[in-house]
Design a protein around this motif. Structure first.
Motif, PDB file in Angstrom:
ATOM      1  N   HIS A 141      82.342  46.852  69.631  1.00  0.00           N
ATOM      2  CA  HIS A 141      81.424  47.092  68.501  1.00  0.00           C
ATOM      3  C   HIS A 141      79.948  47.082  68.914  1.00  0.00           C
ATOM      4  O   HIS A 141      79.071  46.804  68.101  1.00  0.00           O
ATOM      5  CB  HIS A 141      81.681  46.075  67.385  1.00  0.00           C
ATOM      6  CG  HIS A 141      83.088  46.172  66.845  1.00  0.00           C
ATOM      7  ND1 HIS A 141      83.468  47.155  65.965  1.00  0.00           N
ATOM      8  CD2 HIS A 141      84.208  45.421  67.117  1.00  0.00           C
ATOM      9  CE1 HIS A 141      84.764  47.005  65.689  1.00  0.00           C
ATOM     10  NE2 HIS A 141      85.231  45.965  66.368  1.00  0.00           N
ATOM     11  N   VAL A 142      79.696  47.383  70.179  1.00  0.00           N
ATOM     12  CA  VAL A 142      78.322  47.613  70.643  1.00  0.00           C
ATOM     13  C   VAL A 142      77.984  49.071  70.350  1.00  0.00           C
ATOM     14  O   VAL A 142      78.767  49.970  70.666  1.00  0.00           O
ATOM     15  CB  VAL A 142      78.188  47.329  72.156  1.00  0.00           C
ATOM     16  CG1 VAL A 142      76.790  47.699  72.640  1.00  0.00           C
ATOM     17  CG2 VAL A 142      78.489  45.871  72.438  1.00  0.00           C
ATOM     18  N   GLN A 143      76.828  49.302  69.747  1.00  0.00           N
ATOM     19  CA  GLN A 143      76.450  50.659  69.322  1.00  0.00           C
ATOM     20  C   GLN A 143      75.949  51.467  70.520  1.00  0.00           C
ATOM     21  O   GLN A 143      74.893  51.186  71.068  1.00  0.00           O
ATOM     22  CB  GLN A 143      75.379  50.586  68.228  1.00  0.00           C
ATOM     23  CG  GLN A 143      75.079  51.916  67.574  1.00  0.00           C
ATOM     24  CD  GLN A 143      74.273  51.754  66.294  1.00  0.00           C
ATOM     25  OE1 GLN A 143      74.649  50.998  65.409  1.00  0.00           O
ATOM     26  NE2 GLN A 143      73.156  52.463  66.199  1.00  0.00           N
ATOM     27  N   LEU A 144      76.719  52.492  70.907  1.00  0.00           N
ATOM     28  CA  LEU A 144      76.359  53.299  72.071  1.00  0.00           C
ATOM     29  C   LEU A 144      75.484  54.494  71.719  1.00  0.00           C
ATOM     30  O   LEU A 144      74.879  55.084  72.610  1.00  0.00           O
ATOM     31  CB  LEU A 144      77.624  53.823  72.771  1.00  0.00           C
ATOM     32  CG  LEU A 144      78.544  52.805  73.431  1.00  0.00           C
ATOM     33  CD1 LEU A 144      79.537  53.520  74.317  1.00  0.00           C
ATOM     34  CD2 LEU A 144      77.768  51.771  74.229  1.00  0.00           C
ATOM     35  N   PHE A 145      75.452  54.899  70.467  1.00  0.00           N
ATOM     36  CA  PHE A 145      74.669  56.088  70.093  1.00  0.00           C
ATOM     37  C   PHE A 145      74.057  55.896  68.713  1.00  0.00           C
ATOM     38  O   PHE A 145      74.541  55.093  67.906  1.00  0.00           O
ATOM     39  CB  PHE A 145      75.547  57.352  70.130  1.00  0.00           C
ATOM     40  CG  PHE A 145      76.846  57.235  69.394  1.00  0.00           C
ATOM     41  CD1 PHE A 145      76.936  57.553  68.052  1.00  0.00           C
ATOM     42  CD2 PHE A 145      77.998  56.804  70.054  1.00  0.00           C
ATOM     43  CE1 PHE A 145      78.132  57.441  67.373  1.00  0.00           C
ATOM     44  CE2 PHE A 145      79.208  56.697  69.387  1.00  0.00           C
ATOM     45  CZ  PHE A 145      79.272  57.009  68.035  1.00  0.00           C
ATOM     46  N   ASP A 146      72.975  56.633  68.487  1.00  0.00           N
ATOM     47  CA  ASP A 146      72.198  56.474  67.260  1.00  0.00           C
ATOM     48  C   ASP A 146      72.547  57.508  66.198  1.00  0.00           C
ATOM     49  O   ASP A 146      72.286  57.304  65.014  1.00  0.00           O
ATOM     50  CB  ASP A 146      70.697  56.604  67.580  1.00  0.00           C
ATOM     51  CG  ASP A 146      70.319  55.869  68.847  1.00  0.00           C
ATOM     52  OD1 ASP A 146      70.513  54.650  68.872  1.00  0.00           O
ATOM     53  OD2 ASP A 146      69.858  56.509  69.812  1.00  0.00           O
ATOM     54  N   ALA A 147      73.094  58.648  66.623  1.00  0.00           N
ATOM     55  CA  ALA A 147      73.338  59.755  65.695  1.00  0.00           C
ATOM     56  C   ALA A 147      74.641  60.456  66.050  1.00  0.00           C
ATOM     57  O   ALA A 147      75.138  60.335  67.181  1.00  0.00           O
ATOM     58  CB  ALA A 147      72.175  60.747  65.747  1.00  0.00           C
ATOM     59  N   VAL A 148      75.167  61.178  65.087  1.00  0.00           N
ATOM     60  CA  VAL A 148      76.399  61.950  65.309  1.00  0.00           C
ATOM     61  C   VAL A 148      76.156  63.380  64.854  1.00  0.00           C
ATOM     62  O   VAL A 148      75.652  63.613  63.755  1.00  0.00           O
ATOM     63  CB  VAL A 148      77.602  61.318  64.575  1.00  0.00           C
ATOM     64  CG1 VAL A 148      77.326  61.134  63.089  1.00  0.00           C
ATOM     65  CG2 VAL A 148      78.861  62.148  64.790  1.00  0.00           C
ATOM     66  N   LEU A 149      76.476  64.325  65.728  1.00  0.00           N
ATOM     67  CA  LEU A 149      76.325  65.752  65.419  1.00  0.00           C
ATOM     68  C   LEU A 149      77.634  66.258  64.826  1.00  0.00           C
ATOM     69  O   LEU A 149      78.694  66.136  65.438  1.00  0.00           O
ATOM     70  CB  LEU A 149      75.967  66.530  66.684  1.00  0.00           C
ATOM     71  CG  LEU A 149      75.831  68.054  66.550  1.00  0.00           C
ATOM     72  CD1 LEU A 149      74.752  68.421  65.553  1.00  0.00           C
ATOM     73  CD2 LEU A 149      75.536  68.683  67.900  1.00  0.00           C
ATOM     74  N   VAL A 150      77.541  66.833  63.629  1.00  0.00           N
ATOM     75  CA  VAL A 150      78.729  67.269  62.896  1.00  0.00           C
ATOM     76  C   VAL A 150      78.574  68.733  62.508  1.00  0.00           C
ATOM     77  O   VAL A 150      77.508  69.143  62.018  1.00  0.00           O
ATOM     78  CB  VAL A 150      78.930  66.416  61.628  1.00  0.00           C
ATOM     79  CG1 VAL A 150      80.198  66.834  60.892  1.00  0.00           C
ATOM     80  CG2 VAL A 150      78.974  64.934  61.966  1.00  0.00           C
ATOM     81  N   HIS A 151      79.631  69.516  62.711  1.00  0.00           N
ATOM     82  CA  HIS A 151      79.607  70.910  62.266  1.00  0.00           C
ATOM     83  C   HIS A 151      79.746  70.942  60.749  1.00  0.00           C
ATOM     84  O   HIS A 151      80.581  70.240  60.174  1.00  0.00           O
ATOM     85  CB  HIS A 151      80.737  71.700  62.919  1.00  0.00           C
ATOM     86  CG  HIS A 151      80.787  73.124  62.472  1.00  0.00           C
ATOM     87  ND1 HIS A 151      79.813  74.036  62.811  1.00  0.00           N
ATOM     88  CD2 HIS A 151      81.673  73.792  61.682  1.00  0.00           C
ATOM     89  CE1 HIS A 151      80.105  75.200  62.252  1.00  0.00           C
ATOM     90  NE2 HIS A 151      81.228  75.081  61.564  1.00  0.00           N
ATOM     91  N   LYS A 152      78.927  71.761  60.078  1.00  0.00           N
ATOM     92  CA  LYS A 152      78.894  71.720  58.617  1.00  0.00           C
ATOM     93  C   LYS A 152      79.520  72.934  57.931  1.00  0.00           C
ATOM     94  O   LYS A 152      79.604  72.975  56.711  1.00  0.00           O
ATOM     95  CB  LYS A 152      77.454  71.554  58.132  1.00  0.00           C
ATOM     96  CG  LYS A 152      76.519  72.717  58.426  1.00  0.00           C
ATOM     97  CD  LYS A 152      75.131  72.420  57.885  1.00  0.00           C
ATOM     98  CE  LYS A 152      74.166  73.571  58.096  1.00  0.00           C
ATOM     99  NZ  LYS A 152      72.830  73.299  57.564  1.00  0.00           N
ATOM    100  N   LYS A 153      79.965  73.929  58.694  1.00  0.00           N
ATOM    101  CA  LYS A 153      80.531  75.132  58.087  1.00  0.00           C
ATOM    102  C   LYS A 153      82.042  75.149  58.287  1.00  0.00           C
ATOM    103  O   LYS A 153      82.529  74.933  59.387  1.00  0.00           O
ATOM    104  CB  LYS A 153      79.900  76.382  58.701  1.00  0.00           C
ATOM    105  CG  LYS A 153      80.306  77.676  58.019  1.00  0.00           C
ATOM    106  CD  LYS A 153      79.597  78.865  58.657  1.00  0.00           C
ATOM    107  CE  LYS A 153      80.004  80.176  58.000  1.00  0.00           C
ATOM    108  NZ  LYS A 153      79.351  81.348  58.628  1.00  0.00           N
ATOM    109  N   THR A 154      82.782  75.431  57.217  1.00  0.00           N
ATOM    110  CA  THR A 154      84.244  75.465  57.302  1.00  0.00           C
ATOM    111  C   THR A 154      84.701  76.687  58.094  1.00  0.00           C
ATOM    112  O   THR A 154      84.193  77.789  57.881  1.00  0.00           O
ATOM    113  CB  THR A 154      84.855  75.516  55.892  1.00  0.00           C
ATOM    114  OG1 THR A 154      84.347  74.425  55.125  1.00  0.00           O
ATOM    115  CG2 THR A 154      86.369  75.423  55.954  1.00  0.00           C
ATOM    116  N   PRO A 155      85.664  76.530  59.004  1.00  0.00           N
ATOM    117  CA  PRO A 155      86.205  77.696  59.721  1.00  0.00           C
ATOM    118  C   PRO A 155      86.845  78.686  58.762  1.00  0.00           C
ATOM    119  O   PRO A 155      87.094  78.386  57.592  1.00  0.00           O
ATOM    120  CB  PRO A 155      87.240  77.061  60.659  1.00  0.00           C
ATOM    121  CG  PRO A 155      86.838  75.631  60.792  1.00  0.00           C
ATOM    122  CD  PRO A 155      86.223  75.264  59.489  1.00  0.00           C
ATOM    123  N   SER A 156      87.153  79.873  59.259  1.00  0.00           N
ATOM    124  CA  SER A 156      87.735  80.918  58.428  1.00  0.00           C
ATOM    125  C   SER A 156      89.137  80.533  57.968  1.00  0.00           C
ATOM    126  O   SER A 156      89.780  79.642  58.534  1.00  0.00           O
ATOM    127  CB  SER A 156      87.800  82.234  59.215  1.00  0.00           C
ATOM    128  OG  SER A 156      88.761  82.134  60.250  1.00  0.00           O
TER     129      SER A 156
END
Length: 457
Positions: A377-392
């Motif tokens: 539970h040590v925080q290794l990263f500050d942000a998460v990149l997430v894809h926001k568009k639904t695939p076809s």
């Protein structure tokens, strides 16, 4: 009729000439770009010409030089009688500078024609500018494995040459697994993909390294890249030296490092109580993973990997298979501790689709919690990149047949975990509905976020 055609030909020649002239002048002025260290040497060259001329004049007691100067003075006198000095002076000065630049550029062009590969028409100045820009790019460390990591590297290498890919060595399936059993070498598969992705001649090298032998006693199923790295490991003594030597041979932009040189074997405990051993067997077990670890426990990190993390400007975790590509790197305690200790921008690239046998039904928060659990539970990263568009719809149907679905973004849960969400359209979908991250889009978003994080400090 013939006069009209003649005029059209003259106009065409005039346009082409102007185009070539403007292009050439633009190329000349590129040599004066900041950071190339060319202007100082150009000035030294001019000073050398003037000093040599002065020395020659002194040596021959000025007689021929005096006559030449007299001739030049008479010529300039005639010129100033025709044109005022405020016009003729700048014209002569400009002519001299153009001749100097032309001579210098032609000299460089002659050298370039000998040095550059046949068929490569890129100007030397463009190569130098690109080289300066890339090697002044941020020091980026990327942690992961599988196709996700090599996809990211293809995009990042256009922004920086200071890239270090830290790659898992837990693979035990396919060609890598056979070589591991037969020769006792660390699995070269993921490292092979990363080397190909970072190479200058990426397309050709990828085809060569991915080539699999279809016949031959003992060769069938092996990829050329795996055999190449296995041979290099035997020649150099270990995988680290083999990768370093291969990087020089293949003109790799950046470096690829195994997370550890230990012979690591993954194991996973499932929710139903089963214990599965072997990286390739875990996804096939078909259960939800409760705990994951490796044998030997707490393997030592490669010192070069720790050094790269501590000197990094930016750390990216993922994308890739959560339990079999990303987490195996973090099972090396020194790597997780080094990432946690640096005060620089750190981001996790979440997968677009869930993976059968590993992350079925997982949300973005579930992916983050799995990483946090492995790292106590040590925080290794500050942000998460997430894809926001639904695939076809075609892609959704294709993946649903394999029990795979888009990773759901549970915003509130992610926020409660203390992570910033970076939404972006980074999808690449081919005509068959196969979903991947787009290398260029992904790299562009990551570098934009890094720039913003640096300014926000």
């Amino acid at each position: 009729m013939s006069i009209g055609l003649f005029r059209q030909a003259l106009n065409a020649l005039h346009v082409n000439s102007n185009g070539r002239t403007s292009y050439r002048v633009n190329q000349w002025f590129k040599w004066l770009s900041p950071g190339l260290s060319v202007k100082r040497w150009l000035l030294i060259s001019v000073s050398g010409v003037l000093l040599a001329s002065l020395g020659l004049a002194i040596w021959i007691k000025l007689t021929p030089i005096f006559l030449a100067l007299e001739l030049l003075r008479n010529f300039l006198g005639v010129l100033t009688n025709i044109l005022p000095n405020y016009i003729s002076g700048p014209l002569v000065l400009l002519g001299g500078l153009l001749l100097l630049l032309w001579g210098q550029s032609r000299t460089v062009s002659s050298i370039t024609e000998v040095l550059r590969p046949q068929g490569d028409k890129e100007e030397l100045i463009d190569v130098l500018l690109a080289h300066r820009r890339l090697y002044r790019g941020p020091k980026i460390v990327v942690v992961g494995g599988g196709t996700g990591l090599s996809t990211l590297l293809r995009g990042l290498k256009t922004y920086s040459a200071n890239i270090t890919a830290i790659v898992t060595v837990a693979d035990d399936g396919g060609s890598s697994g056979r070589l591991r059993q037969e020769f006792g070498v660390l699995p070269p598969g993921d490292i092979r993909n990363c080397l190909a992705a970072l190479a200058d001649e990426e397309k050709l090298l990828t085809e060569l390294f991915q080539y699999r032998f279809r016949a031959g006693d003992g060769l069938t199923g092996h990829s050329f890249g795996n055999l190449f790295l296995t041979a290099m490991s035997d020649i150099t003594g270990d995988l680290e030296r083999a990768v370093a030597a291969s990087s020089k041979v293949l003109a790799v932009r950046g470096q690829v490092l195994p997370a550890t040189l230990s012979d690591v074997r993954l194991w996973a405990e499932l929710v139903d109580g089963r214990r599965i051993e072997g990286e390739s067997n875990i996804p096939k077990a078909g259960g939800r993973i409760a705990k994951i670890g490796c044998i030997p426990e707490n393997p030592p990190a490669l010192p070069a990997a720790i050094k790269a993390i501590k000197e990094a400007d930016y750390i990216i975790i993922g994308p890739g298979s959560l339990y079999t590509s990303l987490i195996p790197n973090l099972l090396v305690p020194e790597i997780a501790e080094a990432i946690a200790s640096v005060n620089i921008p750190r981001i996790y690239v979440c997968n677009i689709m869930t993976q059968p046998g590993e992350t079925e039904g997982y949300t973005v928060a579930d992916h983050i919690q799995a990483i946090d659990q492995v790292c106590n539970h040590v925080q290794l990263f500050d942000a998460v990149l997430v894809h926001k568009k639904t695939p076809s719809a075609q892609a959704l149907i294709r993946y649903a047949q394999q029990n795979s679905h888009p990773v759901f973004l549970d915003r509130e849960a992610v926020a409660n975990l203390g992570r910033r969400i970076v939404p972006a359209n980074i999808l690449d979908e081919d005509e068959c509905g196969v979903v991947r991250h787009d290398p260029q889009k992904l790299a562009r978003v990551l570098l934009k976020w890094y720039s913003g994080a640096q300014h926000g400090k």
